[in-house]
Motif scaffolding. Structure first.
Motif, PDB file in Angstrom:
ATOM      1  N   ALA A 105       2.269 -17.791  -6.625  1.00 59.43           N
ATOM      2  CA  ALA A 105       2.384 -19.173  -6.156  1.00 59.43           C
ATOM      3  C   ALA A 105       3.546 -19.327  -5.173  1.00 59.43           C
ATOM      4  O   ALA A 105       3.420 -19.999  -4.143  1.00 59.43           O
ATOM      5  N   MET A 106       4.681 -18.699  -5.474  1.00 58.91           N
ATOM      6  CA  MET A 106       5.838 -18.807  -4.583  1.00 58.91           C
ATOM      7  C   MET A 106       5.621 -18.034  -3.282  1.00 58.91           C
ATOM      8  O   MET A 106       6.120 -18.425  -2.223  1.00 58.91           O
ATOM      9  N   ASP A 107       4.868 -16.939  -3.343  1.00 58.46           N
ATOM     10  CA  ASP A 107       4.540 -16.214  -2.120  1.00 58.46           C
ATOM     11  C   ASP A 107       3.666 -17.080  -1.215  1.00 58.46           C
ATOM     12  O   ASP A 107       3.898 -17.158  -0.001  1.00 58.46           O
ATOM     13  N   GLN A 132      10.353 -16.323  -5.787  1.00 61.18           N
ATOM     14  CA  GLN A 132       9.408 -15.209  -5.756  1.00 61.18           C
ATOM     15  C   GLN A 132      10.105 -13.902  -6.117  1.00 61.18           C
ATOM     16  O   GLN A 132       9.579 -13.085  -6.887  1.00 61.18           O
ATOM     17  N   MET A 133      11.307 -13.691  -5.588  1.00 63.87           N
ATOM     18  CA  MET A 133      12.039 -12.456  -5.876  1.00 63.87           C
ATOM     19  C   MET A 133      12.484 -12.393  -7.333  1.00 63.87           C
ATOM     20  O   MET A 133      12.434 -11.333  -7.967  1.00 63.87           O
ATOM     21  N   SER A 138      11.286  -9.627 -10.142  1.00 63.86           N
ATOM     22  CA  SER A 138      12.206  -8.807 -10.938  1.00 63.86           C
ATOM     23  C   SER A 138      11.949  -8.943 -12.436  1.00 63.86           C
ATOM     24  O   SER A 138      12.102  -7.985 -13.193  1.00 63.86           O
ATOM     25  N   LYS A 139      11.503 -10.132 -12.882  1.00 63.35           N
ATOM     26  CA  LYS A 139      11.215 -10.349 -14.303  1.00 63.35           C
ATOM     27  C   LYS A 139       9.851  -9.800 -14.702  1.00 63.35           C
ATOM     28  O   LYS A 139       9.624  -9.496 -15.873  1.00 63.35           O
ATOM     29  N   LEU A 140       8.958  -9.698 -13.730  1.00 63.64           N
ATOM     30  CA  LEU A 140       7.583  -9.316 -14.037  1.00 63.64           C
ATOM     31  C   LEU A 140       7.487  -7.916 -14.616  1.00 63.64           C
ATOM     32  O   LEU A 140       6.737  -7.683 -15.569  1.00 63.64           O
ATOM     33  N   ARG A 141       8.238  -6.971 -14.061  1.00 68.88           N
ATOM     34  CA  ARG A 141       8.106  -5.585 -14.508  1.00 68.88           C
ATOM     35  C   ARG A 141       8.444  -5.449 -15.989  1.00 68.88           C
ATOM     36  O   ARG A 141       7.725  -4.799 -16.738  1.00 68.88           O
ATOM     37  N   ARG A 142       9.537  -6.086 -16.419  1.00 69.50           N
ATOM     38  CA  ARG A 142       9.919  -5.999 -17.830  1.00 69.50           C
ATOM     39  C   ARG A 142       8.914  -6.726 -18.722  1.00 69.50           C
ATOM     40  O   ARG A 142       8.545  -6.232 -19.789  1.00 69.50           O
ATOM     41  N   ALA A 143       8.458  -7.900 -18.265  1.00 71.49           N
ATOM     42  CA  ALA A 143       7.490  -8.661 -19.066  1.00 71.49           C
ATOM     43  C   ALA A 143       6.159  -7.921 -19.163  1.00 71.49           C
ATOM     44  O   ALA A 143       5.517  -7.909 -20.223  1.00 71.49           O
ATOM     45  N   GLN A 144       5.732  -7.291 -18.079  1.00 78.00           N
ATOM     46  CA  GLN A 144       4.474  -6.540 -18.095  1.00 78.00           C
ATOM     47  C   GLN A 144       4.568  -5.347 -19.038  1.00 78.00           C
ATOM     48  O   GLN A 144       3.631  -5.065 -19.790  1.00 78.00           O
TER      49      GLN A 144
END
Length: 289
Positions: free
Chosen positions: A248-250, A25-26, A30-36
């Motif tokens: 999903a991991m949360d 989840q962590m 961390s990857k989500l911000r750059r991908a978004q």
């Protein structure tokens, strides 16, 4: 009834799983911000590209021959479905929702007597579709080893689509991906990219002079537009995948915590029952002497 050792082992196993899901989840967060950021940056360019093509196409004179990628082949007997999914799982319904949309589209087209072919970008989509449409899948394009998506990856896919069109392998091409809206919302999307859908009145009312000529400009823009739309789809998918995995991991971490709580309660009750039973046996033995 399981023994105390079995319960301890079960609790330890769930705690280890919880650590893994929390770590995943962590990492996804961390990857989500750059991908978004990449997905949001690609949207205006892709939308502007479609608008430019609409403006240029509007400049074609009456009776002027339009490129095949713009006007199509004149029929819609063969459809190519480009299904973009992830290379890995553990991201909820992200992959299955895209595959379901493509499956429903293929089923509807086949019911109308159309020929359907697939181009799978991502292993998970291929795994979900191969059982029902295995003989109709032309190729699987894997991006497992790609650390950061670049335009060159989308361009190679776009060129492959253009080559298949030049060989008359299909008449209509539809791109399937998941559009990112938020961490908890990803929208499965189908977008027709061949022939290019030009909305009536979608172009500007201004009059332009093009250099080189309009037909030459379209010949250069249309293949590039395919790559641009594929690139946008891949970036949207990357953001949607990380958002779906984070959610999903949360949920998995929360479920693991609830399972640990229940198993710990069961362990304590079992232990208390065993201690009570031993005490009763000791007292009964002492009274018998």
């Amino acid at each position: 009834m399981p023994s105390l050792k079995d319960l301890r082992n079960r609790i330890a196993s769930v705690k280890a799983t919880q650590k893994i899901t929390k770590a995943m989840q962590m990492v996804a967060a961390s990857k989500l911000r750059r991908a978004q950021a990449a997905a949001e940056a690609a949207r205006p360019y892709a939308e502007r590209m479609e608008r430019v093509i609409a403006n240029v196409a509007g400049g074609l004179g009456a009776g002027a021959p339009a490129p095949a990628l713009l006007r199509g082949t004149g029929g819609d007997g063969t459809h190519l479905l480009v299904v973009c999914t992830a290379e890995r799982g553990l991201c909820g319904a992200f992959n299955s929702s895209i595959a379901r949309l493509a499956r429903d589209k293929a089923t509807a087209l086949m019911a109308e007597g159309k020929t359907v072919k697939f181009l799978c970008v991502g292993k998970k989509g291929y795994d979900l579709l191969k059982r029902q449409f295995g003989s109709q899948i032309l190729e699987l394009i894997e991006l497992r080893g790609v650390r950061q998506l670049g335009f060159e990856h989308a361009d190679s896919i776009g060129r492959k689509i253009a080559e298949l069109f030049d060989k008359s392998e299909f008449s209509v091409c539809t791109l399937f991906f998941s559009r990112f809206r938020s961490v908890i919302t990803q929208i499965p999307t189908a977008q027709q990219i061949v022939p290019v859908h030009v909305a009536k009145g979608g172009g500007s009312s201004a009059v332009y002079d093009f250099e080189p000529e309009t037909d030459e400009l379209l010949l250069a823009l249309l293949p590039r537009n395919i790559s641009v739309q594929v690139f946008r789809a891949l970036l949207e998918n990357a953001a949607s995948e990380q958002g779906a995995r984070m959610s999903a991991m949360d949920n998995a971490t929360r479920n693991a915590g609830e399972m640990i709580r229940k198993q710990t309660l069961k362990y304590n009750r079992t232990r208390q029952a065993m201690i009570t039973k031993e005490l009763i046996e000791i007292i009964s033995g002492a009274e018998a002497l």
